[in-house]
Design an enzyme around this catalytic site. Structure first.
Site, mmCIF file in Angstrom:
data_model
loop_
_atom_site.group_PDB
_atom_site.id
_atom_site.type_symbol
_atom_site.label_atom_id
_atom_site.label_comp_id
_atom_site.label_asym_id
_atom_site.label_seq_id
_atom_site.Cartn_x
_atom_site.Cartn_y
_atom_site.Cartn_z
ATOM 1 N NE ARG A 71 -20.326 -3.048 37.813
ATOM 2 C CZ ARG A 71 -19.630 -2.771 36.698
ATOM 3 N NH1 ARG A 71 -19.008 -3.729 36.036
ATOM 4 N NH2 ARG A 71 -19.576 -1.515 36.245
ATOM 5 N NE ARG A 97 -22.672 -4.433 29.525
ATOM 6 C CZ ARG A 97 -21.743 -3.985 30.358
ATOM 7 N NH1 ARG A 97 -21.452 -4.668 31.449
ATOM 8 N NH2 ARG A 97 -21.097 -2.862 30.111
ATOM 9 C CG HIS A 160 -18.197 -9.943 32.331
ATOM 10 N ND1 HIS A 160 -17.917 -9.937 33.676
ATOM 11 C CD2 HIS A 160 -17.611 -8.816 31.837
ATOM 12 C CE1 HIS A 160 -17.212 -8.867 33.974
ATOM 13 N NE2 HIS A 160 -17.015 -8.168 32.871
ATOM 14 C CG ASP A 205 -9.161 -5.482 32.540
ATOM 15 O OD1 ASP A 205 -9.545 -6.536 31.991
ATOM 16 O OD2 ASP A 205 -9.687 -4.361 32.352
ATOM 17 C CD GLU A 264 -14.739 -11.029 32.200
ATOM 18 O OE1 GLU A 264 -15.026 -10.667 31.055
ATOM 19 O OE2 GLU A 264 -14.257 -10.251 33.052
#
Ligand code: BG6
Length: 291
Positions: A71, A97, A160, A205, A264
């Site tokens: 994270r 990832r 990201h 978002d 991102e």
């Protein structure tokens, strides 16, 4: 394995070691910059030019465990972004990832920049990822479809990038004023360009579409701006989970939302990419501190 990796790929300013949770990482410490990249996910976990505070944000609650995403830093999302559209049981943001990548090469360039190249294969896709650690951080994800593939291949990708900020409520993001966006916190509605810089005042978002612009994150709290430049990327995602969503994420501290903002570099949603067998595409994000 560490010994072998150091024999083959260590160089002045770059070595391999056991990092958090026993995961292998390369550590970069040169006159230009400090940084870290984990082999799991080819995940850049830290970078700062010498003399600067960390530019990338990393959660203190992050998992560091095989098969779990880290994270913070720069997760690579591939071959899809967000939930899988056809199968909800598939992992969010794809496999890239979650898996261990292989080191292909390391280099020190004439200007003192340290470069590491990693690679992996996911299905028909051959991925290579070049990261340059210098006074600028440059990350290039190259995706090539196997010539053995019998059909066109469609994918999404994202670098990201989690940026460290003094307080997300006092930063501005410039560069997306003219782009329409999908608002994922409001029924994924398509919104027209806002005409003004982004100011965070709640969960955010958004997928900004058809944009090749640089973004500049202006952090007045620490008198610092961060520029995110890109190529091969047609969309930009802006994310901050704010209060309630942070509490729902086990690998994200309840109060950590105020210290991060994601800008991102992506090709997602209507900007996903289609390649013929044998074709390739490169997505590059370049992060720099503007003084
Ligand atoms: C962002 C997405 O890029 O990543 C968000 O736009 C998502 O919708 C966030 O919540 C974090 O995703 P994850 O899978 O790392 O928790």
């Amino acid at each position: 394995m560490l010994r072998e990796m150091n024999q083959n790929f260590a160089r002045p300013g770059l070595s391999f070691e056991t990092g958090n949770g026993g995961l292998t990482r390369a550590v970069i410490s040169t006159p230009l910059a400090n940084g870290e990249i984990y082999l799991q996910g080819a995940h850049v976990a830290a970078w700062n030019p010498v003399g600067e505070e960390p530019v990338l944000w990393l959660s203190k609650q992050s998992h560091f465990s095989p098969g779990k995403p880290i994270r913070g830093g720069v997760p690579i999302c591939f071959p899809w972004f967000g939930p899988n559209a056809e199968d909800a049981t598939q992992p969010a943001h794809g496999f890239a990832r979650l898996i261990e990548w292989q080191v292909i090469a390391t280099r020190t360039k004439a200007d003192g920049i340290t470069e590491i190249e990693l690679g992996t294969t996911i299905g028909t896709f051959k991925l290579t990822y070049g990261v340059e650690f210098g006074s600028v951080l440059k990350m290039t994800l190259r995706t090539e479809v196997s010539t053995q593939s019998t059909e066109d291949q469609v994918f999404e990708d994202a670098l990201h990038t989690y940026l460290a900020v003094s307080d997300v409520r006092s930063v501005l993001i410039k560069g997306l004023e003219a782009a329409s966006y999908i608002d994922k916190v409001d029924q994924a509605l398509l919104r027209p360009p806002s005409g003004s810089p982004i100011h965070f005042s709640g969960e955010t978002d958004r997928i900004y579409l058809e944009t090749i612009s640089d973004c500049v994150l202006v952090d007045s709290g620490i008198q610092r701006s961060i520029r995110i430049s890109k190529s091969g990327s047609m969309s930009t995602v802006i994310w901050n989970p704010w209060i309630e969503k942070s509490k729902r994420m086990p690998d994200f501290g309840d109060d950590e939302w105020a210290q991060m903002a994601c800008v991102e570099t992506t090709n997602v949603a209507g900007n996903r990419i289609k390649l013929l067998p044998g074709e390739s595409h490169s997505t590059t994000a370049t992060i720099s501190v503007v003084t």
